[in-house]
Motif scaffolding. Structure first.
Motif, PDB file in Angstrom:
ATOM      1  N   TRP A  84      94.085  17.664  69.612  1.00 27.58           N
ATOM      2  CA  TRP A  84      95.237  18.552  69.724  1.00 27.58           C
ATOM      3  C   TRP A  84      95.977  18.686  68.390  1.00 27.58           C
ATOM      4  CZ3 TRP A  84     100.427  19.234  69.230  1.00 27.58           C
ATOM      5  CH2 TRP A  84     101.008  20.277  69.962  1.00 27.58           C
ATOM      6  N   GLY A  85      96.201  17.569  67.726  1.00 26.80           N
ATOM      7  CA  GLY A  85      96.951  17.577  66.470  1.00 26.80           C
ATOM      8  C   GLY A  85      96.306  18.437  65.393  1.00 26.80           C
ATOM      9  N   LYS A  86      94.986  18.423  65.332  1.00 23.55           N
ATOM     10  CA  LYS A  86      94.284  19.232  64.336  1.00 23.55           C
ATOM     11  C   LYS A  86      94.457  20.717  64.643  1.00 23.55           C
ATOM     12  CE  LYS A  86      89.847  19.831  61.972  1.00 23.55           C
ATOM     13  NZ  LYS A  86      90.340  21.037  61.374  1.00 23.55           N
ATOM     14  N   ARG A  87      94.340  21.079  65.911  1.00 20.14           N
ATOM     15  CA  ARG A  87      94.537  22.488  66.301  1.00 20.14           C
ATOM     16  C   ARG A  87      95.980  22.911  66.027  1.00 20.14           C
ATOM     17  NH1 ARG A  87      90.087  25.338  66.372  1.00 20.14           N
ATOM     18  NH2 ARG A  87      88.638  24.732  67.967  1.00 20.14           N
ATOM     19  N   ILE A 110      97.977  34.613  67.852  1.00 22.09           N
ATOM     20  CA  ILE A 110      96.639  34.705  67.284  1.00 22.09           C
ATOM     21  C   ILE A 110      95.926  35.914  67.886  1.00 22.09           C
ATOM     22  CG2 ILE A 110      94.477  33.456  66.880  1.00 22.09           C
ATOM     23  CD1 ILE A 110      96.953  31.956  65.851  1.00 22.09           C
ATOM     24  N   PRO A 111      95.378  36.796  67.040  1.00 28.01           N
ATOM     25  CA  PRO A 111      94.645  37.936  67.606  1.00 28.01           C
ATOM     26  C   PRO A 111      93.370  37.481  68.311  1.00 28.01           C
ATOM     27  CG  PRO A 111      94.547  37.939  65.195  1.00 28.01           C
ATOM     28  CD  PRO A 111      95.433  36.806  65.603  1.00 28.01           C
ATOM     29  N   LYS A 112      92.910  38.282  69.283  1.00 25.44           N
ATOM     30  CA  LYS A 112      91.699  37.920  70.022  1.00 25.44           C
ATOM     31  C   LYS A 112      90.507  37.726  69.096  1.00 25.44           C
ATOM     32  CE  LYS A 112      92.753  39.566  74.568  1.00 25.44           C
ATOM     33  NZ  LYS A 112      92.490  40.457  75.656  1.00 25.44           N
ATOM     34  N   LYS A 113      90.418  38.548  68.083  1.00 23.62           N
ATOM     35  CA  LYS A 113      89.327  38.412  67.115  1.00 23.62           C
ATOM     36  C   LYS A 113      89.941  37.990  65.787  1.00 23.62           C
ATOM     37  CE  LYS A 113      86.187  41.622  69.283  1.00 23.62           C
ATOM     38  NZ  LYS A 113      85.385  42.835  69.146  1.00 23.62           N
ATOM     39  N   PHE A 114      89.946  36.687  65.565  1.00 26.38           N
ATOM     40  CA  PHE A 114      90.470  36.131  64.322  1.00 26.38           C
ATOM     41  C   PHE A 114      89.314  35.436  63.608  1.00 26.38           C
ATOM     42  CE2 PHE A 114      92.965  32.657  62.129  1.00 26.38           C
ATOM     43  CZ  PHE A 114      93.453  33.481  61.134  1.00 26.38           C
ATOM     44  N   PRO A 115      88.632  36.144  62.705  1.00 26.81           N
ATOM     45  CA  PRO A 115      87.401  35.627  62.121  1.00 26.81           C
ATOM     46  C   PRO A 115      87.548  34.307  61.364  1.00 26.81           C
ATOM     47  CG  PRO A 115      88.094  37.670  61.030  1.00 26.81           C
ATOM     48  CD  PRO A 115      89.015  37.447  62.183  1.00 26.81           C
ATOM     49  N   LYS A 116      88.723  34.073  60.810  1.00 24.99           N
ATOM     50  CA  LYS A 116      88.930  32.841  60.044  1.00 24.99           C
ATOM     51  C   LYS A 116      88.855  31.595  60.931  1.00 24.99           C
ATOM     52  CE  LYS A 116      92.108  31.143  56.497  1.00 24.99           C
ATOM     53  NZ  LYS A 116      93.419  31.353  55.879  1.00 24.99           N
ATOM     54  N   ASN A 117      89.248  31.745  62.205  1.00 31.10           N
ATOM     55  CA  ASN A 117      89.255  30.614  63.142  1.00 31.10           C
ATOM     56  C   ASN A 117      89.132  31.161  64.565  1.00 31.10           C
ATOM     57  OD1 ASN A 117      89.739  28.301  64.622  1.00 31.10           O
ATOM     58  ND2 ASN A 117      91.399  27.592  63.318  1.00 31.10           N
ATOM     59  N   PRO A 118      87.914  31.558  64.983  1.00 38.63           N
ATOM     60  CA  PRO A 118      87.734  32.234  66.272  1.00 38.63           C
ATOM     61  C   PRO A 118      88.180  31.438  67.501  1.00 38.63           C
ATOM     62  CG  PRO A 118      85.694  32.226  64.984  1.00 38.63           C
ATOM     63  CD  PRO A 118      86.672  31.388  64.253  1.00 38.63           C
ATOM     64  N   LEU A 126      90.747  29.349  67.716  1.00 39.77           N
ATOM     65  CA  LEU A 126      92.183  29.039  67.752  1.00 39.77           C
ATOM     66  C   LEU A 126      92.900  29.847  68.830  1.00 39.77           C
ATOM     67  CD1 LEU A 126      94.469  27.369  66.538  1.00 39.77           C
ATOM     68  CD2 LEU A 126      94.778  29.168  64.813  1.00 39.77           C
ATOM     69  N   GLN A 127      92.497  31.081  69.037  1.00 34.36           N
ATOM     70  CA  GLN A 127      93.119  31.918  70.063  1.00 34.36           C
ATOM     71  C   GLN A 127      92.899  31.319  71.449  1.00 34.36           C
ATOM     72  OE1 GLN A 127      92.019  34.433  72.538  1.00 34.36           O
ATOM     73  NE2 GLN A 127      94.061  35.265  72.772  1.00 34.36           N
ATOM     74  N   LYS A 128      91.700  30.810  71.685  1.00 35.74           N
ATOM     75  CA  LYS A 128      91.410  30.167  72.972  1.00 35.74           C
ATOM     76  C   LYS A 128      92.295  28.934  73.159  1.00 35.74           C
ATOM     77  CE  LYS A 128      87.780  28.227  75.793  1.00 35.74           C
ATOM     78  NZ  LYS A 128      86.421  27.769  75.890  1.00 35.74           N
ATOM     79  N   TRP A 129      92.473  28.159  72.102  1.00 34.42           N
ATOM     80  CA  TRP A 129      93.314  26.959  72.170  1.00 34.42           C
ATOM     81  C   TRP A 129      94.757  27.342  72.492  1.00 34.42           C
ATOM     82  CZ3 TRP A 129      97.530  25.143  69.382  1.00 34.42           C
ATOM     83  CH2 TRP A 129      97.873  23.791  69.590  1.00 34.42           C
ATOM     84  N   VAL A 130      95.247  28.401  71.857  1.00 34.99           N
ATOM     85  CA  VAL A 130      96.614  28.871  72.103  1.00 34.99           C
ATOM     86  C   VAL A 130      96.775  29.274  73.570  1.00 34.99           C
ATOM     87  CG1 VAL A 130      98.171  30.803  71.619  1.00 34.99           C
ATOM     88  CG2 VAL A 130      97.199  29.506  69.739  1.00 34.99           C
TER      89      VAL A 130
END
Length: 194
Positions: free
Chosen positions: A44-47, A63-71, A73-77
């Motif tokens: 959790w802390g890293k995310r 976070i946008p649905k398509k965030f290429p830098k960290n795909p 992260l949006q799911k985690w949010v």
């Protein structure tokens, strides 16, 4: 078993291995359902740190649905929002804690994120209202922007929660400063004297 096979095939595909049966179309389809390519999900802390970095770069935590830098992260949010909802419903399966809520609130995390306009956009609408009318007291029935009154009322409610230390508030110091800058009236009720 099938999921593990997709991950292995994807890794071979990335290395350019011709034995991989993974295709760009399959990758796109799996990404659409938020397929987790790496099953060793970070703690959790890293995310959270990744989200903090995003907020520093972009000024918000949406976070946008398509965030290429960290795909992922949006799911985690989204998972944080779901856990938060479960937490307040008393669901024991929630992994949300009071400390996590406080950390997410500190960076302006929005617990309810739907297709409604962002906070910043609404703030700009209020700023335009102030330029036109000279105050922040949007009438309940404002024909130019009927939903602006509701947003303003929500800011007052969130501010009261914030003052009481209620972690369900999405009010932050920076938002308070922005609203104060345009002369926001935090308490709109007139007290009558006898």
């Amino acid at each position: 078993r099938w999921v593990r096979s997709q991950r292995q095939s994807y890794k071979r595909h990335l290395k350019g291995d011709s034995s991989s049966n993974m295709t760009a179309d399959r990758i796109e389809l799996l990404n659409k359902i938020n397929f987790e390519w790496d099953c060793s999900a970070p703690p959790w802390g890293k995310r959270y740190e990744e989200l903090v970095a995003f907020v520093k770069d972009f000024g918000h935590a949406r976070i946008p649905k398509k965030f290429p830098k960290n795909p992922s992260l949006q799911k985690w949010v989204n998972t944080q929002r779901q856990s938060y909802k479960k937490y307040f419903q008393g669901d024991a399966s929630s992994k949300m804690t009071k400390d996590r809520i406080e950390l997410l609130n500190k960076i302006g995390f929005e617990w309810r994120c739907n297709n409604s306009q962002s906070w910043e956009r609404r703030y700009e609408e209020l700023t335009s209202f102030v330029k036109e009318f000279g105050h922040t007291r949007v009438p309940k029935k404002f024909p130019k922007n009927p939903s602006l009154w509701r947003w303003v009322a929500c800011q007052r409610q969130n501010y009261q929660k914030y003052l009481k230390g209620d972690s369900s508030s999405n009010m932050t110091e920076s938002r308070i400063q922005l609203l104060n800058k345009i002369g926001f009236v935090w308490e709109c009720r007139q007290k009558r004297s006898l």
